[in-house]
Design a protein around this motif. Sequence first.
Motif, PDB file in Angstrom:
ATOM      1  N   GLU A  86      67.805  33.254  22.405  1.00  0.00           N
ATOM      2  CA  GLU A  86      66.365  33.345  22.152  1.00  0.00           C
ATOM      3  C   GLU A  86      65.570  33.036  23.418  1.00  0.00           C
ATOM      4  OE1 GLU A  86      62.800  31.395  19.434  1.00  0.00           O
ATOM      5  OE2 GLU A  86      64.876  30.818  19.025  1.00  0.00           O
ATOM      6  N   VAL A  87      66.017  32.074  24.173  1.00  0.00           N
ATOM      7  CA  VAL A  87      65.348  31.732  25.434  1.00  0.00           C
ATOM      8  C   VAL A  87      65.420  32.908  26.404  1.00  0.00           C
ATOM      9  CG1 VAL A  87      65.328  30.171  27.419  1.00  0.00           C
ATOM     10  CG2 VAL A  87      65.777  29.267  25.128  1.00  0.00           C
ATOM     11  N   GLU A  88      66.571  33.548  26.480  1.00  0.00           N
ATOM     12  CA  GLU A  88      66.712  34.722  27.354  1.00  0.00           C
ATOM     13  C   GLU A  88      65.780  35.849  26.931  1.00  0.00           C
ATOM     14  OE1 GLU A  88      70.971  35.525  27.512  1.00  0.00           O
ATOM     15  OE2 GLU A  88      70.931  34.676  29.540  1.00  0.00           O
ATOM     16  N   VAL A  89      65.627  36.083  25.634  1.00  0.00           N
ATOM     17  CA  VAL A  89      64.723  37.132  25.142  1.00  0.00           C
ATOM     18  C   VAL A  89      63.284  36.809  25.535  1.00  0.00           C
ATOM     19  CG1 VAL A  89      63.755  38.167  23.048  1.00  0.00           C
ATOM     20  CG2 VAL A  89      66.227  37.894  23.277  1.00  0.00           C
ATOM     21  N   ILE A  90      62.879  35.561  25.364  1.00  0.00           N
ATOM     22  CA  ILE A  90      61.520  35.153  25.752  1.00  0.00           C
ATOM     23  C   ILE A  90      61.331  35.349  27.253  1.00  0.00           C
ATOM     24  CG2 ILE A  90      59.914  33.200  25.914  1.00  0.00           C
ATOM     25  CD1 ILE A  90      61.288  32.124  23.319  1.00  0.00           C
ATOM     26  N   ALA A  91      62.310  34.963  28.043  1.00  0.00           N
ATOM     27  CA  ALA A  91      62.221  35.097  29.498  1.00  0.00           C
ATOM     28  C   ALA A  91      62.092  36.560  29.920  1.00  0.00           C
ATOM     29  CB  ALA A  91      63.441  34.462  30.165  1.00  0.00           C
ATOM     30  N   GLN A  92      62.821  37.436  29.282  1.00  0.00           N
ATOM     31  CA  GLN A  92      62.772  38.858  29.634  1.00  0.00           C
ATOM     32  C   GLN A  92      61.434  39.490  29.284  1.00  0.00           C
ATOM     33  OE1 GLN A  92      66.213  40.492  27.689  1.00  0.00           O
ATOM     34  NE2 GLN A  92      67.633  39.501  29.097  1.00  0.00           N
ATOM     35  N   ALA A  93      60.727  38.934  28.315  1.00  0.00           N
ATOM     36  CA  ALA A  93      59.458  39.507  27.869  1.00  0.00           C
ATOM     37  C   ALA A  93      58.249  38.970  28.639  1.00  0.00           C
ATOM     38  CB  ALA A  93      59.264  39.234  26.376  1.00  0.00           C
ATOM     39  N   GLN A  94      58.441  38.002  29.507  1.00  0.00           N
ATOM     40  CA  GLN A  94      57.304  37.394  30.202  1.00  0.00           C
ATOM     41  C   GLN A  94      56.784  38.284  31.322  1.00  0.00           C
ATOM     42  OE1 GLN A  94      58.742  33.515  31.318  1.00  0.00           O
ATOM     43  NE2 GLN A  94      57.660  32.611  29.601  1.00  0.00           N
ATOM     44  N   PRO A  95      55.473  38.348  31.453  1.00  0.00           N
ATOM     45  CA  PRO A  95      54.870  39.204  32.480  1.00  0.00           C
ATOM     46  C   PRO A  95      54.561  38.473  33.792  1.00  0.00           C
ATOM     47  CG  PRO A  95      53.179  38.452  30.989  1.00  0.00           C
ATOM     48  CD  PRO A  95      54.495  37.865  30.497  1.00  0.00           C
ATOM     49  N   CYS A  96      55.425  37.590  34.269  1.00  0.00           N
ATOM     50  CA  CYS A  96      55.160  36.870  35.522  1.00  0.00           C
ATOM     51  C   CYS A  96      55.317  37.808  36.719  1.00  0.00           C
ATOM     52  CB  CYS A  96      56.113  35.684  35.658  1.00  0.00           C
ATOM     53  SG  CYS A  96      55.848  34.446  34.382  1.00  0.00           S
ATOM     54  N   ASP A  97      54.380  37.693  37.629  1.00  0.00           N
ATOM     55  CA  ASP A  97      54.388  38.568  38.803  1.00  0.00           C
ATOM     56  C   ASP A  97      54.934  37.897  40.049  1.00  0.00           C
ATOM     57  OD1 ASP A  97      53.187  40.791  37.507  1.00  0.00           O
ATOM     58  OD2 ASP A  97      51.243  39.795  37.653  1.00  0.00           O
ATOM     59  N   PHE A  98      54.903  36.583  40.099  1.00  0.00           N
ATOM     60  CA  PHE A  98      55.247  35.881  41.335  1.00  0.00           C
ATOM     61  C   PHE A  98      55.818  34.516  40.996  1.00  0.00           C
ATOM     62  CE2 PHE A  98      54.004  33.086  44.884  1.00  0.00           C
ATOM     63  CZ  PHE A  98      54.569  33.777  45.942  1.00  0.00           C
ATOM     64  N   TYR A  99      56.877  34.135  41.682  1.00  0.00           N
ATOM     65  CA  TYR A  99      57.468  32.809  41.548  1.00  0.00           C
ATOM     66  C   TYR A  99      57.427  32.111  42.895  1.00  0.00           C
ATOM     67  CZ  TYR A  99      59.265  33.889  36.934  1.00  0.00           C
ATOM     68  OH  TYR A  99      59.360  34.205  35.608  1.00  0.00           O
ATOM     69  N   LEU A 100      56.982  30.879  42.894  1.00  0.00           N
ATOM     70  CA  LEU A 100      56.981  30.044  44.080  1.00  0.00           C
ATOM     71  C   LEU A 100      58.053  28.986  43.869  1.00  0.00           C
ATOM     72  CD1 LEU A 100      55.651  29.161  46.755  1.00  0.00           C
ATOM     73  CD2 LEU A 100      54.045  27.798  45.381  1.00  0.00           C
ATOM     74  N   LEU A 101      59.119  29.065  44.640  1.00  0.00           N
ATOM     75  CA  LEU A 101      60.227  28.115  44.508  1.00  0.00           C
ATOM     76  C   LEU A 101      60.160  27.121  45.652  1.00  0.00           C
ATOM     77  CD1 LEU A 101      63.112  30.609  43.671  1.00  0.00           C
ATOM     78  CD2 LEU A 101      61.738  29.254  42.080  1.00  0.00           C
ATOM     79  N   LEU A 102      60.267  25.856  45.322  1.00  0.00           N
ATOM     80  CA  LEU A 102      60.211  24.786  46.304  1.00  0.00           C
ATOM     81  C   LEU A 102      61.553  24.088  46.373  1.00  0.00           C
ATOM     82  CD1 LEU A 102      56.815  23.298  45.118  1.00  0.00           C
ATOM     83  CD2 LEU A 102      57.181  24.971  46.930  1.00  0.00           C
ATOM     84  N   SER A 103      61.862  23.548  47.532  1.00  0.00           N
ATOM     85  CA  SER A 103      63.084  22.757  47.616  1.00  0.00           C
ATOM     86  C   SER A 103      62.805  21.377  47.024  1.00  0.00           C
ATOM     87  CB  SER A 103      63.563  22.651  49.062  1.00  0.00           C
ATOM     88  OG  SER A 103      62.595  21.985  49.846  1.00  0.00           O
ATOM     89  N   PRO A 104      63.821  20.751  46.447  1.00  0.00           N
ATOM     90  CA  PRO A 104      63.589  19.457  45.808  1.00  0.00           C
ATOM     91  C   PRO A 104      63.206  18.392  46.832  1.00  0.00           C
ATOM     92  CG  PRO A 104      65.858  20.206  45.493  1.00  0.00           C
ATOM     93  CD  PRO A 104      65.157  21.230  46.315  1.00  0.00           C
ATOM     94  N   ALA A 105      62.180  17.630  46.509  1.00  0.00           N
ATOM     95  CA  ALA A 105      61.726  16.560  47.389  1.00  0.00           C
ATOM     96  C   ALA A 105      62.269  15.201  46.951  1.00  0.00           C
ATOM     97  CB  ALA A 105      60.203  16.527  47.423  1.00  0.00           C
ATOM     98  N   LEU A 106      62.756  15.150  45.711  1.00  0.00           N
ATOM     99  CA  LEU A 106      63.274  13.913  45.153  1.00  0.00           C
ATOM    100  C   LEU A 106      64.682  14.147  44.633  1.00  0.00           C
ATOM    101  CD1 LEU A 106      60.136  12.942  43.038  1.00  0.00           C
ATOM    102  CD2 LEU A 106      60.796  12.003  45.252  1.00  0.00           C
ATOM    103  N   PRO A 107      65.525  13.125  44.674  1.00  0.00           N
ATOM    104  CA  PRO A 107      66.860  13.306  44.118  1.00  0.00           C
ATOM    105  C   PRO A 107      66.809  13.478  42.608  1.00  0.00           C
ATOM    106  CG  PRO A 107      66.494  11.015  44.732  1.00  0.00           C
ATOM    107  CD  PRO A 107      65.305  11.783  45.211  1.00  0.00           C
ATOM    108  N   TRP A 108      67.743  14.265  42.072  1.00  0.00           N
ATOM    109  CA  TRP A 108      67.816  14.489  40.635  1.00  0.00           C
ATOM    110  C   TRP A 108      68.362  13.239  39.971  1.00  0.00           C
ATOM    111  CZ3 TRP A 108      66.323  17.049  36.603  1.00  0.00           C
ATOM    112  CH2 TRP A 108      67.061  16.979  35.438  1.00  0.00           C
ATOM    113  N   VAL A 109      67.680  12.790  38.921  1.00  0.00           N
ATOM    114  CA  VAL A 109      68.137  11.642  38.147  1.00  0.00           C
ATOM    115  C   VAL A 109      68.341  12.111  36.729  1.00  0.00           C
ATOM    116  CG1 VAL A 109      67.563   9.337  37.299  1.00  0.00           C
ATOM    117  CG2 VAL A 109      66.851  10.046  39.604  1.00  0.00           C
ATOM    118  N   ARG A 110      69.513  11.945  36.198  1.00  0.00           N
ATOM    119  CA  ARG A 110      69.807  12.385  34.839  1.00  0.00           C
ATOM    120  C   ARG A 110      69.672  11.258  33.874  1.00  0.00           C
ATOM    121  NH1 ARG A 110      74.385  16.405  32.634  1.00  0.00           N
ATOM    122  NH2 ARG A 110      73.526  17.796  34.153  1.00  0.00           N
TER     123      ARG A 110
END
Length: 104
Positions: A80-104
Amino acid sequence: STLTTQLAAHYATIGVHEYARDLIEANQNITAVDMPLIARRQQHWIDAALDNANRLIITDTDALATTIWSRWLFGAPDQEVEVIAQAQPCDFYLLLSPALPWVR
């Protein structure tokens, strides 16, 4: 979230924050079952923002990001998440490198 707010202010438009952050802060225990809810709610917020946007919206995340997180955290995304993602009309993605360590 800070960048979303700043970019929305710069472009005089709507910024949409991350629903998953609210869920995590309220619950702390996200499971694979939560991923479709996260994607649906985030998309609802994005759709609602379109009515008041000034030609564009800036969103902290979307269902594509939820798909990626689902793969990383649980080994596979929900269909269901994949279907929603495929239907989204996003035109541009801005990806940033992580500035903080991942904490789980």
